[in-house]
Design a protein around this motif. Structure first.
Motif, PDB file in Angstrom:
ATOM      1  N   UNK A 323       0.822  -1.203   0.000  1.00 33.60           N
ATOM      2  CA  UNK A 323       0.000   0.000   0.000  1.00 33.60           C
ATOM      3  C   UNK A 323       0.858   1.257   0.000  1.00 33.60           C
ATOM      4  N   UNK A 324       0.325   2.295  -0.595  1.00 35.90           N
ATOM      5  CA  UNK A 324       0.947   3.615  -0.615  1.00 35.90           C
ATOM      6  C   UNK A 324      -0.139   4.640  -0.323  1.00 35.90           C
ATOM      7  N   UNK A 325       0.125   5.560   0.585  1.00 37.72           N
ATOM      8  CA  UNK A 325      -0.785   6.676   0.849  1.00 37.72           C
ATOM      9  C   UNK A 325      -0.007   7.968   0.677  1.00 37.72           C
ATOM     10  N   UNK A 326      -0.585   8.875  -0.087  1.00 40.53           N
ATOM     11  CA  UNK A 326       0.044  10.178  -0.338  1.00 40.53           C
ATOM     12  C   UNK A 326      -0.954  11.252   0.037  1.00 40.53           C
ATOM     13  N   UNK A 327      -0.514  12.199   0.843  1.00 34.70           N
ATOM     14  CA  UNK A 327      -1.319  13.371   1.175  1.00 34.70           C
ATOM     15  C   UNK A 327      -0.525  14.603   0.778  1.00 34.70           C
ATOM     16  N   UNK A 328      -1.109  15.434  -0.077  1.00 38.80           N
ATOM     17  CA  UNK A 328      -0.400  16.616  -0.549  1.00 38.80           C
ATOM     18  C   UNK A 328      -1.404  17.708  -0.881  1.00 38.80           C
ATOM     19  N   UNK A 329      -1.060  18.976  -0.642  1.00 39.75           N
ATOM     20  CA  UNK A 329      -1.995  20.054  -0.986  1.00 39.75           C
ATOM     21  C   UNK A 329      -1.998  20.377  -2.470  1.00 39.75           C
ATOM     22  N   UNK A 330      -0.861  20.144  -3.151  1.00 41.86           N
ATOM     23  CA  UNK A 330      -0.724  20.501  -4.558  1.00 41.86           C
ATOM     24  C   UNK A 330      -0.214  19.277  -5.316  1.00 41.86           C
ATOM     25  N   UNK A 331      -0.931  18.907  -6.372  1.00 44.08           N
ATOM     26  CA  UNK A 331      -0.594  17.682  -7.092  1.00 44.08           C
ATOM     27  C   UNK A 331      -0.580  17.959  -8.590  1.00 44.08           C
ATOM     28  N   UNK A 332       0.605  18.214  -9.117  1.00 43.48           N
ATOM     29  CA  UNK A 332       0.829  18.336 -10.553  1.00 43.48           C
ATOM     30  C   UNK A 332       2.085  17.535 -10.878  1.00 43.48           C
ATOM     31  N   UNK A 333       1.968  16.230 -10.917  1.00 41.93           N
ATOM     32  CA  UNK A 333       3.147  15.373 -11.013  1.00 41.93           C
ATOM     33  C   UNK A 333       3.761  15.365 -12.410  1.00 41.93           C
ATOM     34  N   UNK A 334       5.018  14.974 -12.463  1.00 45.74           N
ATOM     35  CA  UNK A 334       5.712  14.791 -13.729  1.00 45.74           C
ATOM     36  C   UNK A 334       5.202  13.523 -14.413  1.00 45.74           C
ATOM     37  N   UNK A 335       5.564  13.370 -15.693  1.00 42.71           N
ATOM     38  CA  UNK A 335       5.166  12.157 -16.392  1.00 42.71           C
ATOM     39  C   UNK A 335       5.758  10.923 -15.719  1.00 42.71           C
ATOM     40  N   UNK A 336       6.984  11.040 -15.227  1.00 40.69           N
ATOM     41  CA  UNK A 336       7.629   9.913 -14.561  1.00 40.69           C
ATOM     42  C   UNK A 336       6.868   9.498 -13.303  1.00 40.69           C
ATOM     43  N   UNK A 337       6.413  10.496 -12.540  1.00 37.70           N
ATOM     44  CA  UNK A 337       5.687  10.190 -11.307  1.00 37.70           C
ATOM     45  C   UNK A 337       4.308   9.614 -11.612  1.00 37.70           C
ATOM     46  N   UNK A 338       3.655  10.131 -12.647  1.00 35.93           N
ATOM     47  CA  UNK A 338       2.368   9.553 -13.056  1.00 35.93           C
ATOM     48  C   UNK A 338       2.554   8.088 -13.438  1.00 35.93           C
ATOM     49  N   UNK A 339       3.606   7.813 -14.202  1.00 37.28           N
ATOM     50  CA  UNK A 339       3.868   6.445 -14.599  1.00 37.28           C
ATOM     51  C   UNK A 339       4.138   5.537 -13.418  1.00 37.28           C
ATOM     52  N   UNK A 340       4.864   6.040 -12.416  1.00 38.67           N
ATOM     53  CA  UNK A 340       5.156   5.235 -11.231  1.00 38.67           C
ATOM     54  C   UNK A 340       3.889   4.948 -10.437  1.00 38.67           C
ATOM     55  N   UNK A 341       2.989   5.936 -10.321  1.00 35.68           N
ATOM     56  CA  UNK A 341       1.718   5.712  -9.637  1.00 35.68           C
ATOM     57  C   UNK A 341       0.877   4.677 -10.374  1.00 35.68           C
ATOM     58  N   UNK A 342       0.806   4.804 -11.697  1.00 40.26           N
ATOM     59  CA  UNK A 342       0.036   3.849 -12.484  1.00 40.26           C
ATOM     60  C   UNK A 342       0.610   2.438 -12.364  1.00 40.26           C
ATOM     61  N   UNK A 343       1.935   2.335 -12.467  1.00 37.12           N
ATOM     62  CA  UNK A 343       2.571   1.016 -12.415  1.00 37.12           C
ATOM     63  C   UNK A 343       2.346   0.349 -11.062  1.00 37.12           C
ATOM     64  N   UNK A 344       2.428   1.127  -9.972  1.00 37.22           N
ATOM     65  CA  UNK A 344       2.201   0.562  -8.638  1.00 37.22           C
ATOM     66  C   UNK A 344       0.783   0.015  -8.517  1.00 37.22           C
ATOM     67  N   UNK A 345      -0.204   0.805  -8.972  1.00 34.05           N
ATOM     68  CA  UNK A 345      -1.590   0.354  -8.885  1.00 34.05           C
ATOM     69  C   UNK A 345      -1.828  -0.876  -9.751  1.00 34.05           C
TER      70      UNK A 345
END
Length: 473
Positions: A323-345
Motif C-alpha cells: 500500500x501507498x498513501x500520499x497526502x499533498x496540498x498541490x498535485x501536478x506530477x511529472x510524467x515519470x511520477x504519473x507512470x510510477x503511480x500507475x505502475x504501482x496500482x
C-alpha cells in the motif's frame, strides 16, 4: 538600411543564437529547451533578454563561488556521529532496497537512533518549538518560507530575541518572496533586536533580480544539534486549527525529530547560511540516541541537487508491495511520477491520493482535475478531504517508510524550490502515519473516473487552460 540598423540587427541575432545554443546545451528538460529556443529565435530581443533573466540557473554557479569544498565536511556530514551512520546492508530487509537507492541519490548518511513525533496543528507544534527555543543553550537556527507578523509570529520573534540576549547563537533565514505573504513582516522586528537575518534571493528592481522563480521553501528549526523541527508548517496564526472563525485557517502537521538526524538537518541550514552570507557556522556537538527510527535528510533544489527528490519518490513507489498513501496540498506530477503511480496500482498495490477539497490556489486545483483521469483509470484511488484547506505533505509506503518535509508534488517544489524532506524507516511511525491517512479517508469524498469524465465542456476547458501553465504554478 543604415549601418546602425545592421549592427543592432546583428547584435540581436547574435544574442538570440547564443541564448538558443545555451538552452540547447544546458537545459535538462527537452520541452523547456525547445520552448526557449523557439522563443529566442522568433523574438530575438525579448526572447534573449527573458532567457538571460529567467532561463539561466545561476544558483549552482553562485554556490561554487564559496569555498564550499573546504567546508563541505562540516556542512554536509555530521562530525562526531560516524557511529550512527549505517549502510543499506545493515538495515532490515524491507528497508534495504529504498535505502540503497536513497544513499546513491543523496550521498547523505542513513542515521540510526532517531525519534520522530507528529505534531498536528499549530496548537501542538508551536508550543513545542517555542519550548525548544527557550531551552536552547548553544544555537537556534530557523528557516521558514512565511513568517507572519501576527500574534504567533511575534511569540516566535520574542523567543528568538530572548535566546540571543542570553548568549545563544541565533540565525534566521527568510525567503525573499515568501516574507511578503505576510501582511505584517517580522524581519524588521528581528533586526531591531540585533537578531541576524538573511533573505533568500529577495526581488529587486535595480539591478533587476534574476531568480524570481527560485525560492527557499524549507522549514527548519534546529536547536543545539539535539532537536530539529520540519514539515510543511509556516509560522502564523493561520495554522491554529482551533480558531474556527479564521477564514485563512490551514490544517497542517509538523514534526519534532531528535537523535543524530537533528544534527544532519542543522547542517542543511548551515550550508544555506553559508550560501547567503559567506559565514561558516560551527557544527554542534554529537547528539545522543533517541529512538529506533532510521532517518536520512533529502535535500532538493535547482542546483546540483535537482531531481533527487523526484527520483526517490519514483523509487519509493517502485519498491511498494502492499500500500501507498500520499497526502499533498498541490498535485501536478511529472510524467515519470504519473507512470510510477500507475505502475504501482497495476501491480496490485493499494495506492491512495488524498487532496484538499478546498484549495487556497483555485487555479492549481483546476489544473489538477485536468489530469486526475490518468491515474484514476489505472486504479489509483483519489480522495478530497473536507475544508478547511489541508496543507499536510505525507507519503507512507507499506507502513514502514515515511517521507515528511516541505515538498509538494508539483513542478515548483520538484524543480524550482529548495526543499528539505526526511525519509523515515520505522514500523511504529509508519503505522501511525498510515492510520492518520486512513482516518482522513473515512471522512473524505472519493473521486471517481465517471465524475471526471462527466465534467461539462466549459469546466474541461477551464481545467485544461489552467493545466497549460502547470510548469509555473
Amino acid at each position: 538600411m543604415t549601418v546602425f540598423t545592421v549592427i543592432c540587427s546583428s547584435v540581436a541575432i547574435g544574442f538570440a543564437l547564443w541564448a538558443a545554443g545555451h538552452a540547447l546545451v544546458f537545459k535538462r528538460d527537452s520541452r523547456a529547451a525547445l520552448g526557449w529556443i523557439g522563443f529566442c529565435l522568433l523574438f530575438p530581443v525579448v526572447g534573449s533578454l527573458s532567457y538571460w533573466l529567467f532561463g539561466i540557473n545561476r544558483i549552482a554557479t553562485r554556490a561554487r563561488k564559496l569555498d564550499v569544498d573546504s567546508v563541505e565536511g562540516s556542512l554536509q556530514e555530521v562530525p562526531g556521529r560516524s557511529d550512527f551512520q549505517i549502510s543499506p546492508e545493515e538495515v532490515p530487509t524491507e528497508f534495504s532496497e529504498l535505502a540503497r537507492l536513497s544513499e546513491a541519490v543523496t550521498a547523505r548518511p542513513l542515521l540510526a537512533g532517531n525519534r520522530v513525533e507528529a505534531l498536528h496543528g499549530g496548537e501542538r507544534a508551536y508550543p513545542a518549538m517555542l519550548k525548544a527555543i527557550d531551552e536552547a543553550q548553544r544555537c537556534v537556527y530557523l528557516s521558514t518560507y512565511i513568517f507572519d507578523g501576527d500574534t504567533t509570529g511575534l511569540k516566535f520573534a520574542d523567543a528568538l530575541v530572548r535566546a540571543r540576549q542570553r548568549g545563544v547563537e541565533v540565525r534566521v533565514i527568510l525567503d525573499g518572496v515568501g516574507e511578503h505573504y505576510s501582511r505584517q513582516q517580522i524581519r524588521q522586528v528581528l533586526l531591531d533586536q540585533q537578531v541576524p537575518v538573511a533573505r533568500f534571493l529577495p526581488p529587486r528592481l535595480f539591478p533587476p533580480a534574476v531568480h524570481l522563480n527560485l525560492r527557499n521553501h524549507r522549514k527548519i528549526l534546529a536547536v543545539d544539534g539535539q532537536w530539529a523541527f520540519t514539515g510543511g508548517m509556516n509560522l502564523g496564526d493561520r495554522h491554529l486549527e482551533e480558531v474556527v472563525d479564521n477564514p485563512d485557517r490551514v490544517v497542517d502537521v509538523h514534526f519534532r525529530l531528535s537523535g543524530p538526524i537533528a544534527g544532519n538537518i542543522e547542517s542543511v541550514f548551515r550550508r544555506d547560511w553559508a550560501f547567503l552570507t559567506g559565514e561558516i557556522l560551527g557544527s554542534s556537538p554529537p547528539t545522543l540516541l533517541a529512538g529506533e527510527a532510521f532517518c536520512r535528510a533529502v535535500v532538493d533544489g535547482p542546483d546540483e541537487n535537482l531531481g533527487k527528490l523526484a527520483m526517490i519518490l519514483v523509487g519509493a513507489l517502485s519498491a511498494a508491495r502492499q500500500e501507498v498513501a500520499i497526502m499533498t496540498p498541490y498535485f501536478l506530477p511529472s510524467r515519470e511520477l504519473i507512470g510510477a503511480l500507475q505502475a504501482a496500482a497495476l501491480r496490485g498495490v493499494q495506492v491512495s491520493l488524498i487532496l484538499p477539497a478546498k484549495n487556497n490556489l483555485f487555479y492549481l486545483h483546476w489544473a489538477t482535475r485536468k489530469m486526475l483521469w490518468e491515474i484514476l483509470q489505472r486504479g489509483v484511488r483519489v480522495y478530497y478531504q473536507p475544508p478547511p484547506f489541508v496543507h499536510s505533505k505525507l507519503l507512507v509506503v507499506d507502513r514502514h517508510y515515511v517521507q515528511i518535509g516541505s515538498a509538494n508534488l508539483d513542478p515548483r517544489s520538484l524543480r524550482l524550490n529548495f526543499e528539505l524532506n526526511v525519509g523515515v524507516y520505522d514500523h511504529a511511525f509508519g503505522s501511525q502515519v498510515a492510520l492518520h491517512c486512513e482516518e482522513v479517508r473515512e471522512v473524505s469524498k472519493e473521486v471517481t473516473l465517471e465524475e471526471m469524465d462527466s465534467r461539462s465542456i466549459p469546466l474541461r476547458m477551464r481545467d485544461a487552460f489552467a493545466w497549460l501553465f502547470s510548469p509555473y504554478l
